[in-house]
Scaffold this active site. Sequence first.
Site, PDB file in Angstrom:
ATOM      1  N   VAL A 194       0.803  -0.996  -0.157  1.00 46.84           N
ATOM      2  CA  VAL A 194       0.155   0.131  -0.016  1.00 46.84           C
ATOM      3  C   VAL A 194       1.195   1.192   0.051  1.00 46.84           C
ATOM      4  O   VAL A 194       0.708   2.333  -0.420  1.00 46.84           O
ATOM      5  CB  VAL A 194      -1.052  -0.302   1.043  1.00 46.84           C
ATOM      6  CG1 VAL A 194      -2.159   1.058   1.375  1.00 46.84           C
ATOM      7  CG2 VAL A 194      -1.483  -1.186   1.175  1.00 46.84           C
ATOM      8  N   VAL A 248      15.748  -9.614  -3.194  1.00 45.65           N
ATOM      9  CA  VAL A 248      16.688  -8.140  -2.282  1.00 45.65           C
ATOM     10  C   VAL A 248      18.090  -8.275  -2.210  1.00 45.65           C
ATOM     11  O   VAL A 248      17.603  -9.018  -0.449  1.00 45.65           O
ATOM     12  CB  VAL A 248      15.888  -6.764  -1.832  1.00 45.65           C
ATOM     13  CG1 VAL A 248      17.445  -5.403  -1.856  1.00 45.65           C
ATOM     14  CG2 VAL A 248      14.940  -6.323  -3.630  1.00 45.65           C
ATOM     15  N   HIS A 454     -29.163  10.075  -9.770  1.00 48.41           N
ATOM     16  CA  HIS A 454     -28.394  10.199 -11.360  1.00 48.41           C
ATOM     17  C   HIS A 454     -27.428  11.841 -11.626  1.00 48.41           C
ATOM     18  O   HIS A 454     -28.826  12.432 -11.251  1.00 48.41           O
ATOM     19  CB  HIS A 454     -29.616   9.310 -12.395  1.00 48.41           C
ATOM     20  CG  HIS A 454     -29.050   9.958 -13.839  1.00 48.41           C
ATOM     21  ND1 HIS A 454     -27.676   8.264 -13.756  1.00 48.41           N
ATOM     22  CD2 HIS A 454     -29.179  10.174 -14.611  1.00 48.41           C
ATOM     23  CE1 HIS A 454     -27.155   8.790 -15.340  1.00 48.41           C
ATOM     24  NE2 HIS A 454     -28.563  10.055 -15.558  1.00 48.41           N
TER      25      HIS A 454
HETATM   26  P1  NAI Z   1       2.411  -4.039   2.730  1.00 49.32           P
HETATM   27  O1  NAI Z   1       2.141  -4.936   3.614  1.00 49.32           O
HETATM   28  O2  NAI Z   1       1.392  -3.208   2.321  1.00 49.32           O
HETATM   29  O3  NAI Z   1       3.142  -4.014   1.662  1.00 49.32           O
HETATM   30  C1  NAI Z   1       4.855  -4.663   1.847  1.00 49.32           C
HETATM   31  C2  NAI Z   1       5.043  -5.061   0.556  1.00 49.32           C
HETATM   32  O4  NAI Z   1       6.216  -5.338   0.234  1.00 49.32           O
HETATM   33  C3  NAI Z   1       4.119  -6.755   0.359  1.00 49.32           C
HETATM   34  O5  NAI Z   1       3.529  -6.895  -1.428  1.00 49.32           O
HETATM   35  C4  NAI Z   1       5.566  -7.485   0.238  1.00 49.32           C
HETATM   36  O6  NAI Z   1       5.217  -9.001  -0.305  1.00 49.32           O
HETATM   37  C5  NAI Z   1       6.896  -6.740   0.178  1.00 49.32           C
HETATM   38  N1  NAI Z   1       8.367  -7.414   0.599  1.00 49.32           N
HETATM   39  C6  NAI Z   1       8.197  -7.907   1.933  1.00 49.32           C
HETATM   40  N2  NAI Z   1       9.695  -7.977   1.921  1.00 49.32           N
HETATM   41  C7  NAI Z   1       9.551  -7.623   1.022  1.00 49.32           C
HETATM   42  C8  NAI Z   1      11.817  -7.073   0.606  1.00 49.32           C
HETATM   43  N3  NAI Z   1      12.535  -8.104   1.347  1.00 49.32           N
HETATM   44  N4  NAI Z   1      11.754  -6.589  -0.774  1.00 49.32           N
HETATM   45  C9  NAI Z   1      10.805  -6.949  -1.287  1.00 49.32           C
HETATM   46  N5  NAI Z   1      10.073  -6.414  -0.948  1.00 49.32           N
HETATM   47  C10 NAI Z   1       9.028  -7.227   0.121  1.00 49.32           C
HETATM   48  O7  NAI Z   1       3.256  -3.131   3.712  1.00 49.32           O
HETATM   49  P2  NAI Z   1       3.184  -1.419   3.850  1.00 49.32           P
HETATM   50  O8  NAI Z   1       3.568  -0.887   1.826  1.00 49.32           O
HETATM   51  O9  NAI Z   1       5.022  -0.917   4.221  1.00 49.32           O
HETATM   52  O10 NAI Z   1       2.113  -0.424   4.290  1.00 49.32           O
HETATM   53  C11 NAI Z   1       2.069  -0.247   6.157  1.00 49.32           C
HETATM   54  C12 NAI Z   1       0.839  -1.393   6.427  1.00 49.32           C
HETATM   55  O11 NAI Z   1       0.641   0.509   6.130  1.00 49.32           O
HETATM   56  C13 NAI Z   1      -0.037  -1.644   5.366  1.00 49.32           C
HETATM   57  O12 NAI Z   1       0.150  -2.678   5.273  1.00 49.32           O
HETATM   58  C14 NAI Z   1      -1.211  -0.695   5.791  1.00 49.32           C
HETATM   59  O13 NAI Z   1      -1.903  -1.958   6.593  1.00 49.32           O
HETATM   60  C15 NAI Z   1      -0.817   0.033   6.640  1.00 49.32           C
HETATM   61  N6  NAI Z   1      -1.035   1.747   5.468  1.00 49.32           N
HETATM   62  C16 NAI Z   1      -2.593   1.086   4.181  1.00 49.32           C
HETATM   63  C17 NAI Z   1      -3.035   2.366   3.616  1.00 49.32           C
HETATM   64  C18 NAI Z   1      -4.329   2.891   3.001  1.00 49.32           C
HETATM   65  O14 NAI Z   1      -5.067   2.075   3.662  1.00 49.32           O
HETATM   66  N7  NAI Z   1      -4.274   3.576   2.120  1.00 49.32           N
HETATM   67  C19 NAI Z   1      -1.657   3.428   2.800  1.00 49.32           C
HETATM   68  C20 NAI Z   1      -0.539   2.906   3.686  1.00 49.32           C
HETATM   69  C21 NAI Z   1      -0.348   2.486   3.927  1.00 49.32           C
END
Ligand code: NAI
Length: 475
Positions: A194, A248, A454
Amino acid sequence: MAEPFDVVVIGAGPGGYTAAIRAAQLGFKVACIDDWKTAEGKPAPGGTCTNVGCIPSKALLQSSENFEHAGHGFAEHGIEVKGLALNLAQMLSRKNKVVRQNNDGIIYLFKKNKIAFFNGSGSFVAANGDGGWQIAVSGDARQTLTSKHVIIATGSKPRALPGAPFDNRLILDNEGALAIPEVPKTLGVIGAGVIGLEMGSVWRRLGAEVTVLEALPVFLSAADEQVAKEAWKLFAKQGLSIRLGCTVGKVTVNKNVRVDYTDADGKAQAATFERLIVSIGRLPHTAGLNAESVGLKLDERGFVAVDEDCRTNLPNVWAIGDVVRGPMLAHKAEEEAVAVAERIAGQHGHVDFNTVPWVIYTSPEIAWVGQNEQQLKAAGIAYRAGVFPFMANGRARALGDTRGFVKLLADAGTDRVLGMHAIGPLVSELIAEGVVAMEFGAASEDIARICHAHPSLSEATREAALAVDKRSLNY
Ligand code: NAI
Ligand code: FAD
């Protein structure tokens, strides 16, 4: 020692400040402790969400989208923009102002609800002997509070890549990603979740060449497959380069950041970026609580262990929000906050994770609630799907944004709505109808028979409901 409180809340993010307000509404004497300060040293309640999360990211998403529209979208409407220029300092300053307004709003709400607010760090001292607790406040507001109940709402922190600590200069966490002082020519993002998609979108719109490296071989695995496929296509068209299945390896910081990785075919690759955002998930934040000394139980992943009612292993100690299991979302934290305050008051607050909506604020937006097609298939639940594209929606055409669709999933036998999945304009707002339908146990036929204004985007939801029964009127 301050007079005894009924409820002390540690943390003033959306979980903590909401819990404090609801407990105060229920007649309790409440204190809330939060350690966040502005750069000038002023209290900044609101937690990650207000200071370096939901609010500033949405402010920058809006500003950058306005910039992109002015540059690429207005001409079609007959509006010619000459001399378009980006004033990034002003954009960041507006974002900071929006954040301060929210900080101030929470301080106002604390006063209005007669909640004692302490700007410092809260930690457990000891049990009181009468079922209550002593909580120390450190910092300027140093003192010890006593309280019957304690609600832990200390949130989460960004997870760093091993061997590549955040410096918020070249390797950025969410805080750094929201405050890059000049648009980088090249921006790397690790993690297509996200934050990666939202912040990648912001900086791409402002002119950066953005490359996202994702570990998983599938894109947006939490979303409905049809939605994820559509998003993949649309983001690629925007020029967001997302590489799946990457492992990575070494991250080297010089003038730039070099990332060595193995691609999906197992080939060694390297990419160099002016800045790198690392958004690979978040970790529960329990440091500073002195949890070990009072025997607070954490689970194997470091979250505060709670039962389904958010009770910890300690009497009268509760925990909510990002620091406990479940989705890391502000509105989930708020729901748990209200439920816990009500349980303390002897009521029966309840949170249903199945009706917690998800929204990704990219363009187009992505939103869903309930089960998706893959989950229903895996669970062997017979369902019917209805899909309606925004291309056939009059309001979307007038807006000039016909990307995406709304999909409703209903039980094949009972017609009860099991999920709503959407990608398209303002689906962050449309998803509320799916949540209401599910909370009230509505059938797709119920949505189909409700009069929708609408022309409005919400008609797409009604048409998707009609499509469940193969009787769309406009497609
Ligand atoms: P996330 O869990 O959404 O995404 C992390 C991504 O990184 C995943 O696709 C995962 O497979 C990948 N990943 C993990 N380790 C990795 C690696 N070593 N190398 C490459 N890819 C890797 O976590 P994110 O984006 O850090 O956000 C944290 C949380 O914050 C979200 O899960 C969400 O709950 C919250 N959030 C919510 C938002 C919204 O509601 N619009 C906006 C931003 C954050
Ligand atoms: P937090 O908001 O993290 O608040 C915890 C507070 O407790 C912090 O102020 C912290 O400093 C304080 N604290 C910690 N320990 C102590 C201590 N010992 N004493 C005193 N204070 C302490 N969610 C959404 O639903 N929608 C979004 O659009 C969205 N966008 C996001 C964008 C980004 C970039 C990020 C990083 C997150 C986003 N989230 C979003 C997730 C959301 O921010 C979190 O789910 C939410 O903030 C969790 O609330 P919380 O109250 O549990 O914790």
